[in-house]
Design a protein around this motif. Structure first.
Motif, mmCIF file in Angstrom:
data_model
loop_
_atom_site.group_PDB
_atom_site.id
_atom_site.type_symbol
_atom_site.label_atom_id
_atom_site.label_comp_id
_atom_site.label_asym_id
_atom_site.label_seq_id
_atom_site.Cartn_x
_atom_site.Cartn_y
_atom_site.Cartn_z
ATOM 1 N N SER A 123 38.478 -99.309 -20.735
ATOM 2 C CA SER A 123 38.592 -98.742 -19.395
ATOM 3 C C SER A 123 39.508 -99.558 -18.496
ATOM 4 C CB SER A 123 37.200 -98.629 -18.748
ATOM 5 O OG SER A 123 36.474 -97.572 -19.325
ATOM 6 N N SER A 124 39.670 -100.843 -18.784
ATOM 7 C CA SER A 124 40.567 -101.654 -17.957
ATOM 8 C C SER A 124 41.998 -101.132 -18.042
ATOM 9 C CB SER A 124 40.518 -103.121 -18.385
ATOM 10 O OG SER A 124 41.072 -103.297 -19.675
ATOM 11 N N PHE A 125 42.384 -100.647 -19.219
ATOM 12 C CA PHE A 125 43.695 -100.007 -19.349
ATOM 13 C C PHE A 125 43.786 -98.816 -18.405
ATOM 14 C CE2 PHE A 125 45.591 -96.142 -20.949
ATOM 15 C CZ PHE A 125 46.940 -96.491 -20.988
ATOM 16 N N PHE B 288 40.022 -85.815 -22.762
ATOM 17 C CA PHE B 288 41.025 -86.301 -23.700
ATOM 18 C C PHE B 288 40.919 -87.801 -23.955
ATOM 19 C CE2 PHE B 288 45.156 -87.972 -24.949
ATOM 20 C CZ PHE B 288 45.303 -87.274 -26.140
ATOM 21 N N PHE B 289 40.526 -88.588 -22.956
ATOM 22 C CA PHE B 289 40.463 -90.034 -23.162
ATOM 23 C C PHE B 289 39.396 -90.400 -24.190
ATOM 24 C CE2 PHE B 289 39.919 -94.536 -21.746
ATOM 25 C CZ PHE B 289 41.240 -94.921 -21.898
ATOM 26 N N LEU C 101 36.468 -91.504 -30.042
ATOM 27 C CA LEU C 101 36.385 -90.519 -31.130
ATOM 28 C C LEU C 101 36.402 -91.196 -32.494
ATOM 29 C CD1 LEU C 101 36.474 -87.658 -32.342
ATOM 30 C CD2 LEU C 101 38.956 -87.705 -32.045
ATOM 31 N N TYR C 102 37.345 -92.092 -32.706
ATOM 32 C CA TYR C 102 37.465 -92.771 -33.999
ATOM 33 C C TYR C 102 36.199 -93.557 -34.354
ATOM 34 C CZ TYR C 102 39.203 -96.119 -37.487
ATOM 35 O OH TYR C 102 39.348 -96.897 -38.602
ATOM 36 N N THR D 122 35.358 -92.281 -18.529
ATOM 37 C CA THR D 122 35.062 -91.930 -19.919
ATOM 38 C C THR D 122 34.837 -93.169 -20.769
ATOM 39 O OG1 THR D 122 36.428 -89.949 -19.765
ATOM 40 C CG2 THR D 122 35.917 -90.740 -21.968
ATOM 41 N N GLY D 123 35.740 -94.142 -20.629
ATOM 42 C CA GLY D 123 35.643 -95.341 -21.448
ATOM 43 C C GLY D 123 34.324 -96.062 -21.279
#
Length: 418
Positions: A47-49, A238-239, A245-246, A369-370
């Motif tokens: 989330s920092s990104f 999408f995030f 997701l992976y 989301t993160g």
């Protein structure tokens, strides 16, 4: 035609953007092991990104409007590529957190820069499809990065993988500086017929407005707030595909790293096709003079995204889960071409600033989301609440589009059937 080469360059930039961005999701397991991180700490790293990316959107959009996409994109791609390489040298949680925040801030100007280049180089009747092509590059990049980065990390280690990606980015920045010009009229390689075609069919600009209308007044427009609200909802969905997701399908279905990479790439490929289809639909409706050329593709996309997220919850096989998550990402990406076309419609000379502001709101959704995925999972012991929240946000965004019908381009100086 030379403008198609420019589109190819921006497509490659979007490809690179998301290869650099998603690699950390694939490297989650070795990073967590080497730096001794918890799930929640990794959530903050991811989330920092998004936070750095969000906060610098509007300022970077203003820079693009002022200095042009040639200088700004060359500079920021070099900057974030150095930070991509630096990610491989992180030594603890705090250092990784700071590096990824700065990396996100560096990437902030990429899509506003592409939007400003589109405004100058692309005729209005091609705008939706070009936007779809550019965003599909990001999805292909992410899809390729999942299995590709998994193999690269296994072969060379996660630290070396980030260093190699940084070198590739610097190469793109040098090529862009040499080959691109901010205005088609300045480019020596552009033929006279194509130059005349672009100038006759692109959106007509009014330079005086750029000097007389303050930024604060531009950003007070209700259309801008509408764009921000619906894009927050789009990025929330999408995030997830870029971050959790992976590891989600890898852990839930006990998959190997490369197998999880191939399966995780399928929803991202679906997103690429969603961009193409929506871009084509936006342009087709626009050429036919349909007043809702932006509304219809966006509303359909949000409904599909909500449906896919909900149905994925009850799947007990990895095939079923990936299928419905692919529908969700296809739908989420259908919302991108109408959203960015809408920003160009209303932004005009301030297209970089307006699109950057919308993207800022969207990436605040990414920031949420993160963190929402690991924290909701930790609080409830299940991932189901996360998917329900995502579905509700998608339905809310569809309602916003259907309620706000003022989405026809406001500057109709280009003939509808040109």
């Amino acid at each position: 035609m030379f403008r198609y080469f420019i589109i190819f360059c921006t497509f490659l930039l979007a490809l690179l953007l998301y290869i650099d961005r998603i690699c950390i999701s694939v490297a989650k397991a070795p990073i967590v092991a080497d730096l001794q991180l918890t799930e929640q700490q990794m959530g903050w790293v991811l989330s920092s990104f998004a936070l750095g990316y969000a906060l610098l959107q509007t300022p970077s959009g203003r820079l693009v409007d002022r200095f042009g996409p040639r200088r700004v994109l060359s500079g920021i791609v070099t900057f974030w590529s150095l930070l991509t390489a630096l990610t491989g040298y992180a030594w603890n949680y705090v250092s990784l957190l700071i590096i990824r925040f700065a990396f996100g801030a560096g990437e902030a100007g990429a899509f506003p820069g592409m939007a400003r280049a589109t405004l100058s180089w692309i005729p209005m009747q091609e705008r939706g499809l070009v936007t779809g092509i550019n965003f599909s590059g990001s999805r292909f990049g992410a899809a390729f990065a999942l299995p590709g980065a998994a193999w690269l990390i296994q072969a060379y280690g996660w630290r070396t993988a980030f260093l190699m990606l940084g070198v590739v980015g610097i190469g793109w920045a040098v090529a862009w500086w040499l080959l691109f010009r901010d205005d088609p009229q300045q480019h020596r390689l552009l033929s006279r017929p194509e130059k005349d075609h672009i100038l006759a069919h692109r959106q007509q600009l009014e330079p005086v407005q750029l000097q007389t209308e303050p930024s604060d007044r531009v950003l007070q427009k209700p259309e801008v707030w509408f764009a921000m609200g619906q894009y927050f909802c789009s990025n929330f969905t999408f995030f997830f595909a870029l971050t959790w997701l992976y590891p989600h399908i890898q852990e839930k279905f006990s998959l190997g790293a490369v197998d999880a990479g191939w399966l995780g790439s399928i929803p991202l490929l679906a997103g690429a096709f969603g961009n193409w289809f929506s871009g084509w639909l936006v342009d087709t409706l626009y050429r036919k003079g349909h007043v809702n050329s932006r509304v219809i593709p966006a509303a359909i996309g949000f409904f599909l995204s909500a449906l896919g997220l909900l149905l994925s919850v009850w799947q007990e096989s990895v095939g079923g889960a990936v299928f419905f998550l692919s529908i969700a990402i296809f739908g989420a990406d259908m919302t991108l071409p109408p959203s960015w076309a809408f920003c160009l419609d209303i932004g005009k000379e301030r297209a970089g600033e307006v699109s950057g502001t919308m993207n800022m709101a969207g990436n605040l959704g990414s920031f949420v989301t993160g963190l929402a995925f690991p924290y909701l999972k930790g609080w409830t012991g299940s991932v189901t609440p996360f998917f329900f929240v995502g579905a509700i946000l998608n339905l809310l965004a569809a309602f916003l589009w259907l309620r706000n019908r003022r989405t026809q381009p406001t500057n109709m100086d280009v003939a509808i059937n040109a």
